[in-house]
Design a protein around this motif. Structure first.
Motif, short mmCIF file in Angstrom:
data_model
loop_
_atom_site.label_atom_id
_atom_site.label_comp_id
_atom_site.label_asym_id
_atom_site.label_seq_id
_atom_site.Cartn_x
_atom_site.Cartn_y
_atom_site.Cartn_z
N ALA A 50 0.83 -1.20 0.00
CA ALA A 50 0.00 0.00 0.00
C ALA A 50 0.87 1.25 0.00
O ALA A 50 0.58 2.23 -0.70
CB ALA A 50 -0.92 -0.01 1.21
N THR A 51 1.95 1.22 0.75
CA THR A 51 2.86 2.37 0.83
C THR A 51 3.60 2.58 -0.49
O THR A 51 3.73 3.71 -0.98
CB THR A 51 3.88 2.18 1.96
OG1 THR A 51 3.18 2.00 3.20
CG2 THR A 51 4.79 3.39 2.08
N VAL A 52 4.08 1.51 -1.07
CA VAL A 52 4.82 1.58 -2.34
C VAL A 52 3.95 2.20 -3.43
O VAL A 52 4.45 2.93 -4.30
CB VAL A 52 5.29 0.18 -2.76
CG1 VAL A 52 5.76 0.18 -4.20
CG2 VAL A 52 6.42 -0.29 -1.85
N ASN A 53 2.64 1.95 -3.37
CA ASN A 53 1.74 2.43 -4.42
C ASN A 53 1.17 3.82 -4.16
O ASN A 53 0.28 4.27 -4.88
CB ASN A 53 0.60 1.42 -4.61
CG ASN A 53 1.05 0.18 -5.36
OD1 ASN A 53 1.58 0.26 -6.46
ND2 ASN A 53 0.89 -0.99 -4.75
N THR A 54 1.67 4.51 -3.13
CA THR A 54 1.24 5.89 -2.90
C THR A 54 1.91 6.81 -3.92
O THR A 54 2.97 6.48 -4.47
CB THR A 54 1.59 6.35 -1.47
OG1 THR A 54 3.01 6.23 -1.27
CG2 THR A 54 0.86 5.52 -0.43
N PRO A 55 1.32 7.98 -4.18
CA PRO A 55 1.89 8.90 -5.17
C PRO A 55 3.32 9.33 -4.87
O PRO A 55 4.05 9.70 -5.78
CB PRO A 55 0.93 10.11 -5.10
CG PRO A 55 -0.36 9.54 -4.62
CD PRO A 55 0.01 8.44 -3.67
N TYR A 56 3.73 9.28 -3.60
CA TYR A 56 5.07 9.73 -3.25
C TYR A 56 6.14 9.02 -4.05
O TYR A 56 7.14 9.63 -4.46
CB TYR A 56 5.31 9.51 -1.74
CG TYR A 56 6.76 9.68 -1.35
CD1 TYR A 56 7.37 10.93 -1.35
CD2 TYR A 56 7.55 8.58 -1.00
CE1 TYR A 56 8.70 11.09 -1.02
CE2 TYR A 56 8.88 8.73 -0.66
CZ TYR A 56 9.45 9.99 -0.67
OH TYR A 56 10.77 10.13 -0.35
N PHE A 57 5.97 7.72 -4.30
CA PHE A 57 7.00 6.94 -5.00
C PHE A 57 6.90 7.08 -6.52
O PHE A 57 7.81 6.68 -7.23
CB PHE A 57 6.93 5.48 -4.57
CG PHE A 57 7.34 5.29 -3.13
CD1 PHE A 57 8.67 5.25 -2.76
CD2 PHE A 57 6.39 5.21 -2.13
CE1 PHE A 57 9.06 5.11 -1.44
CE2 PHE A 57 6.75 5.07 -0.80
CZ PHE A 57 8.10 5.03 -0.46
N GLY A 58 5.80 7.63 -7.00
CA GLY A 58 5.68 7.99 -8.41
C GLY A 58 5.87 6.86 -9.40
O GLY A 58 6.39 7.07 -10.50
N LEU A 59 5.46 5.65 -9.02
CA LEU A 59 5.62 4.52 -9.93
C LEU A 59 4.53 4.55 -11.01
O LEU A 59 3.38 4.91 -10.74
CB LEU A 59 5.55 3.21 -9.15
CG LEU A 59 6.66 3.05 -8.08
CD1 LEU A 59 6.50 1.75 -7.33
CD2 LEU A 59 8.04 3.14 -8.71
N ALA A 60 4.92 4.17 -12.22
CA ALA A 60 4.03 4.31 -13.37
C ALA A 60 2.81 3.40 -13.29
O ALA A 60 1.73 3.73 -13.77
CB ALA A 60 4.80 4.04 -14.66
N ARG A 61 2.98 2.22 -12.69
CA ARG A 61 1.84 1.30 -12.58
C ARG A 61 1.83 0.64 -11.22
O ARG A 61 2.83 0.65 -10.50
CB ARG A 61 1.86 0.25 -13.69
CG ARG A 61 3.08 -0.61 -13.75
CD ARG A 61 3.13 -1.35 -15.08
NE ARG A 61 4.31 -2.19 -15.22
CZ ARG A 61 4.34 -3.48 -14.93
NH1 ARG A 61 3.26 -4.08 -14.46
NH2 ARG A 61 5.44 -4.18 -15.11
N LYS A 62 0.70 0.07 -10.89
CA LYS A 62 0.52 -0.50 -9.56
C LYS A 62 1.45 -1.70 -9.34
O LYS A 62 1.59 -2.56 -10.22
CB LYS A 62 -0.93 -0.93 -9.36
CG LYS A 62 -1.25 -1.37 -7.95
CD LYS A 62 -2.74 -1.62 -7.76
CE LYS A 62 -3.03 -2.02 -6.33
NZ LYS A 62 -4.48 -2.26 -6.10
N ILE A 63 2.07 -1.75 -8.18
CA ILE A 63 2.97 -2.84 -7.82
C ILE A 63 2.18 -3.87 -7.01
O ILE A 63 1.49 -3.52 -6.05
CB ILE A 63 4.16 -2.33 -6.98
CG1 ILE A 63 4.92 -1.24 -7.75
CG2 ILE A 63 5.09 -3.48 -6.60
CD1 ILE A 63 5.50 -1.70 -9.07
#
Length: 276
Positions: A50-63
């Motif tokens: 849930a944390t990894v998929n927050t906007p802060y990490f700016g990943l292009a797609r859901k992990i």
């Protein structure tokens, strides 16, 4: 510190964190073994994703897997996320803290954005500091049943005022307990010290430069972030809205090499970011 903290309840570091730390520090790093250990704790595993998929990490797609997170972010960054998620889970067992974490998230985002202006500061460390800067508050509530009422009644007008009022009433402040908690969970030393030194920021920042400049930089970033967040904050308040937490920003801005114009410009841009 005002009083020995070993007489108060502080959640202990989970065994899984100790185990993961040993695996990460092994000479022959085995990513699959680390991921398998993490998957054994479903609550922690879910919190990390849930944390990894927050906007802060700016990943292009859901992990959706830890392996994917490690490949994109690196094992050290993922372990920082794991430790923060575990600490949040432990504190959340003390009671409903959604508003507390909302405010922490605001401060953390501002810390991370500001940290990018200073190459010597790791933005993830700044983010962690922002999330945990007041982590002693729920511990005070757990250790002292009347603490929530105490916060509502004290005429607190500054960080040092809040600290002194707590010392007078309880013999210890939430800054002390926050330091003890982060220290026992093996967070970076600069992060722990920045939490502890918040009430002493004026005298600490004014000292001649020495080997604690990394602590001063993180502390200044935190205090600037808190002052900006105060204008936006709608949830967890321990001071009146119209009273600044930081009674004098000048020594902080001077240490960071930020002029008044740059500060107000950054503040307005950040407030706009938060509102959006």
């Amino acid at each position: 510190m005002s009083q020995a903290t070993d007489t108060y309840f502080i959640p202990s570091r989970p065994e899984i964190l100790i185990q993961l730390n040993k695996l990460i520090n092994k000479k022959d790093l085995d990513i699959s073994e680390i991921c398998n250990v993490l998957k054994q704790d479903i609550a922690l595993f879910s919190s990390v994703l849930a944390t990894v998929n927050t906007p802060y990490f700016g990943l292009a797609r859901k992990i959706t897997s830890i392996e994917h997170a490690v490949s994109l972010l690196g094992i050290n960054r993922v372990f920082t996320i794991v430790r923060l998620a575990a600490l949040r889970n432990s504190l959340s067992t003390l009671g409903p803290l959604e508003r507390f974490w909302d405010t922490g998230s605001d401060v953390a985002q501002i810390c991370a954005v500001l940290a990018r202006r200073f190459p010597e500061v790791n933005p993830d460390d700044a983010y962690t500091l922002g999330m945990l800067h007041d982590c002693g508050l729920p511990l005070m509530m757990h250790n002292f049943p009347d603490y929530k009422d105490f916060l509502k009644q004290i005429p607190c007008d500054s960080i040092s005022g809040l600290h002194n009022a707590q010392i007078e009433q309880y013999g210890i402040s939430h800054y002390d307990l926050g330091y003890a908690l982060t220290k026992s969970w093996n967070l970076p030393e600069a992060t722990c010290e920045a939490i502890r030194l918040q009430p002493e920021y004026k005298s600490f920042v004014a000292k001649q430069k020495d080997d604690q400049d990394d602590v001063r930089t993180q502390l200044c970033i935190l205090l600037i972030a808190k002052e900006i967040s105060r204008k936006y904050r709608t949830y967890w308040r321990v001071t009146k809205e119209d009273v600044p937490l930081i009674s004098d920003l000048e020594p902080i801005l001077n240490f960071m090499g930020i002029c008044d114009y740059d500060f107000f410009d950054f503040r307005d841009d950040t407030l706009l970011m938060l509102e959006n």
